[in-house]
Enzyme design. Structure first.
Site, PDB file in Angstrom:
ATOM      1  N   LYS A  31    -100.760  82.088   4.632  1.00 21.34           N
ATOM      2  CA  LYS A  31    -101.779  83.160   4.726  1.00 21.34           C
ATOM      3  C   LYS A  31    -101.821  83.991   3.430  1.00 21.34           C
ATOM      4  CE  LYS A  31    -103.550  82.515   8.873  1.00 21.34           C
ATOM      5  NZ  LYS A  31    -104.836  81.802   8.995  1.00 21.34           N
ATOM      6  N   TYR A  37     -93.064  84.299  11.774  1.00 22.47           N
ATOM      7  CA  TYR A  37     -94.335  83.794  11.228  1.00 22.47           C
ATOM      8  C   TYR A  37     -94.052  82.819  10.066  1.00 22.47           C
ATOM      9  CZ  TYR A  37     -99.418  83.882  10.569  1.00 22.47           C
ATOM     10  OH  TYR A  37    -100.745  83.550  10.482  1.00 22.47           O
TER      11      TYR A  37
HETATM   12  P1  NAD Z   1    -107.461  78.359  17.758  1.00 22.76           P
HETATM   13  O1  NAD Z   1    -106.384  77.425  18.151  1.00 22.76           O
HETATM   14  O2  NAD Z   1    -108.547  78.595  18.714  1.00 22.76           O
HETATM   15  O3  NAD Z   1    -108.080  77.925  16.353  1.00 22.76           O
HETATM   16  C1  NAD Z   1    -107.364  77.231  15.369  1.00 22.76           C
HETATM   17  C2  NAD Z   1    -108.216  76.060  14.965  1.00 22.76           C
HETATM   18  O4  NAD Z   1    -107.654  75.361  13.853  1.00 22.76           O
HETATM   19  C3  NAD Z   1    -108.394  75.033  16.083  1.00 22.76           C
HETATM   20  O5  NAD Z   1    -109.759  74.886  16.369  1.00 22.76           O
HETATM   21  C4  NAD Z   1    -107.814  73.773  15.486  1.00 22.76           C
HETATM   22  O6  NAD Z   1    -108.464  72.599  15.947  1.00 22.76           O
HETATM   23  C5  NAD Z   1    -108.059  74.010  14.026  1.00 22.76           C
HETATM   24  N1  NAD Z   1    -107.312  73.094  13.184  1.00 22.76           N
HETATM   25  C6  NAD Z   1    -105.969  72.905  13.109  1.00 22.76           C
HETATM   26  N2  NAD Z   1    -105.687  71.903  12.265  1.00 22.76           N
HETATM   27  C7  NAD Z   1    -106.882  71.455  11.780  1.00 22.76           C
HETATM   28  C8  NAD Z   1    -107.260  70.411  10.893  1.00 22.76           C
HETATM   29  N3  NAD Z   1    -106.350  69.626  10.302  1.00 22.76           N
HETATM   30  N4  NAD Z   1    -108.575  70.228  10.630  1.00 22.76           N
HETATM   31  C9  NAD Z   1    -109.511  71.009  11.207  1.00 22.76           C
HETATM   32  N5  NAD Z   1    -109.221  72.010  12.066  1.00 22.76           N
HETATM   33  C10 NAD Z   1    -107.918  72.207  12.350  1.00 22.76           C
HETATM   34  O7  NAD Z   1    -106.715  79.723  17.400  1.00 22.76           O
HETATM   35  P2  NAD Z   1    -107.249  81.069  16.709  1.00 22.76           P
HETATM   36  O8  NAD Z   1    -106.229  82.076  17.032  1.00 22.76           O
HETATM   37  O9  NAD Z   1    -108.657  81.292  17.056  1.00 22.76           O
HETATM   38  O10 NAD Z   1    -107.116  80.740  15.153  1.00 22.76           O
HETATM   39  C11 NAD Z   1    -108.205  80.796  14.256  1.00 22.76           C
HETATM   40  C12 NAD Z   1    -107.777  81.432  12.944  1.00 22.76           C
HETATM   41  O11 NAD Z   1    -107.447  82.796  13.179  1.00 22.76           O
HETATM   42  C13 NAD Z   1    -106.546  80.804  12.310  1.00 22.76           C
HETATM   43  O12 NAD Z   1    -106.705  80.798  10.897  1.00 22.76           O
HETATM   44  C14 NAD Z   1    -105.452  81.777  12.675  1.00 22.76           C
HETATM   45  O13 NAD Z   1    -104.367  81.729  11.771  1.00 22.76           O
HETATM   46  C15 NAD Z   1    -106.210  83.069  12.564  1.00 22.76           C
HETATM   47  N6  NAD Z   1    -105.602  84.242  13.208  1.00 22.76           N
HETATM   48  C16 NAD Z   1    -105.226  84.194  14.516  1.00 22.76           C
HETATM   49  C17 NAD Z   1    -104.670  85.331  15.126  1.00 22.76           C
HETATM   50  C18 NAD Z   1    -104.209  85.308  16.557  1.00 22.76           C
HETATM   51  O14 NAD Z   1    -103.375  86.145  16.932  1.00 22.76           O
HETATM   52  N7  NAD Z   1    -104.738  84.438  17.402  1.00 22.76           N
HETATM   53  C19 NAD Z   1    -104.519  86.508  14.371  1.00 22.76           C
HETATM   54  C20 NAD Z   1    -104.930  86.520  13.039  1.00 22.76           C
HETATM   55  C21 NAD Z   1    -105.468  85.380  12.463  1.00 22.76           C
HETATM   56  O1  0WE Z   2    -101.989  82.368  12.626  1.00 20.28           O
HETATM   57  C1  0WE Z   2    -101.483  82.461  13.721  1.00 20.28           C
HETATM   58  C2  0WE Z   2    -100.954  81.238  14.432  1.00 20.28           C
HETATM   59  C3  0WE Z   2    -101.512  79.949  13.890  1.00 20.28           C
HETATM   60  C4  0WE Z   2    -100.785  78.732  14.370  1.00 20.28           C
HETATM   61  C5  0WE Z   2    -100.375  78.553  15.685  1.00 20.28           C
HETATM   62  C6  0WE Z   2     -99.710  77.390  16.065  1.00 20.28           C
HETATM   63  C7  0WE Z   2     -99.166  77.178  17.447  1.00 20.28           C
HETATM   64  C8  0WE Z   2     -99.071  75.708  17.792  1.00 20.28           C
HETATM   65  C9  0WE Z   2    -100.508  77.747  13.457  1.00 20.28           C
HETATM   66  N1  0WE Z   2     -99.849  76.617  13.803  1.00 20.28           N
HETATM   67  C10 0WE Z   2     -99.474  76.417  15.081  1.00 20.28           C
HETATM   68  N2  0WE Z   2     -98.807  75.266  15.390  1.00 20.28           N
HETATM   69  C11 0WE Z   2     -98.553  74.884  16.659  1.00 20.28           C
HETATM   70  O2  0WE Z   2     -97.899  73.842  16.884  1.00 20.28           O
HETATM   71  N3  0WE Z   2    -101.362  83.712  14.291  1.00 20.28           N
HETATM   72  C12 0WE Z   2    -101.724  84.862  13.514  1.00 20.28           C
HETATM   73  C13 0WE Z   2    -100.843  83.960  15.643  1.00 20.28           C
HETATM   74  C14 0WE Z   2     -99.382  84.244  15.529  1.00 20.28           C
HETATM   75  O3  0WE Z   2     -98.510  83.241  15.322  1.00 20.28           O
HETATM   76  C15 0WE Z   2     -97.247  83.826  15.237  1.00 20.28           C
HETATM   77  C16 0WE Z   2     -97.347  85.209  15.380  1.00 20.28           C
HETATM   78  C17 0WE Z   2     -98.720  85.491  15.558  1.00 20.28           C
HETATM   79  C18 0WE Z   2     -99.343  86.833  15.707  1.00 20.28           C
HETATM   80  C19 0WE Z   2     -96.019  83.206  15.027  1.00 20.28           C
HETATM   81  C20 0WE Z   2     -94.858  83.999  14.998  1.00 20.28           C
HETATM   82  C21 0WE Z   2     -94.956  85.387  15.129  1.00 20.28           C
HETATM   83  C22 0WE Z   2     -96.193  86.016  15.336  1.00 20.28           C
END
Ligand code: NAD
Ligand code: 0WE
Length: 269
Positions: free
Chosen positions: A170, A163
């Protein structure tokens, strides 16, 4: 059940919500949008890049939304523009949802000590600073009782392999949440974060070994399952509504209980 909720009982009747970070139907932001809409809120969307626009329109339609505007959160100009348009469209904003994160692919894998300066700055800007910038822009339009929320992850607090740079962003995001909560309390605005367990979204799809993470976590949570966008959406509904009127600066885990575990009986020793 939702059909049985009478108009009178809807939690967010008359409320306006603006959501940043819906990319597609798998986005956590979309799970939140659906819950807010179901409970009577008017929802607006902001997306990062033109490429995402055509994906969002059909979703926006499902929540009877006509506000869909581009905003790259690294740009102060685009932030000013989207909030000017939101003022024209909604008049006020009661609910601000930050569901945005980005780190370079190379910063989500490999040795942590190799993390680059520019990759670190980019992840911090998009994933943590942007909550300050969006909150500042929303502030003049937010009446007392309004709610701001952001999405975090367990890696902010404990080391999760790979991560890396995103984890530091975060940690910063959770700290920003507390500092904004302390500052905006005088305006009657609450600021909280939701720490979601791993969910298969577009952002997660870009991560090598994510399926392994999902099965590892799913076997080790107290609830013996993973969470989904609806689980997160329902906690977002609580944070958006008056049900959480006394809650600010908090980080609420929606992770099926994973974070409470110190050891896992599933692991060989
Ligand atoms: P997602 O890809 O659907 O959403 C991420 C969003 O960030 C996208 O809509 C993307 O366009 C936007 N983004 C990236 N760069 C940007 C910029 N410069 N300006 C405006 N928007 C921008 O994925 P998600 O998993 O729904 O992620 C949403 C949030 O949830 C993130 O903060 C992510 O870290 C958090 N999160 C995700 C998980 C997981 O496992 N998927 C777990 C915990 C937290
Ligand atoms: O917040 C996240 C991931 C957010 C994210 C994902 C990407 C993939 C594509 C941010 N930046 C990028 N850039 C890209 O180019 N999570 C909580 C999901 C996540 O990401 C991991 C996890 C988990 C869970 C990365 C490593 C290990 C576990």
């Amino acid at each position: 059940m939702a059909e049985q909720i009478g108009e009178r009982m809807k939690l967010l009747e008359g409320k306006k919500a603006l959501i940043f970070g819906v990319a597609n139907q798998r986005s956590i932001g979309w799970g939140i949008a659906q819950q807010l809409h179901e409970h009577g809120a008017e929802v607006g969307y902001s997306y990062a890049m033109e490429a995402l626009e055509k994906r969002i329109y059909p979703l926006a339609e499902q929540t009877n939304s006509t506000f869909v505007e581009k905003c790259d959160v690294t740009s102060d100009e685009e932030i000013d523009e989207v909030f000017a348009k939101a003022k024209d469209h909604f008049g006020q904003i009661d609910i601000l949802v930050h569901s945005v994160a980005f780190a370079k692919q190379e910063d989500l894998q490999g040795r942590f000590h190799l993390s680059s300066r520019d990759g670190f700055a980019l992840a911090m800007d998009i994933s943590a600073y942007s909550l300050i910038a969006l909150s500042r822009a929303a502030l003049p339009m937010m009446p007392p009782g309004s709610s701001i929320m952001a999405m975090s992850y367990y890696g902010a607090e404990k080391v999760v392999p790979n991560y890396n740079t995103m984890a530091i962003a975060k940690s910063a995001l959770e700290s920003v949440t507390r500092y904004l909560a302390a500052d905006l309390g005088q305006e009657g605005i609450r600021v909280n974060s939701i720490s979601a367990g791993p969910i298969k979204t577009l952002a997660a799809a870009g991560i090598s070994g994510f399926r392994k993470t999902l099965s590892y976590v799913g076997e080790r949570t107290p609830l013996k399952r993973n969470v989904d966008q609806t689980d997160v959406g329902k906690t977002a509904l609580y944070l958006a509504s008056d049900l959480s009127s006394g809650v600010t600066g908090e980080n609420i885990y929606v992770d099926a209980g994973f974070n409470i575990m110190g050891m896992h009986k599933e692991d060989d020793m």
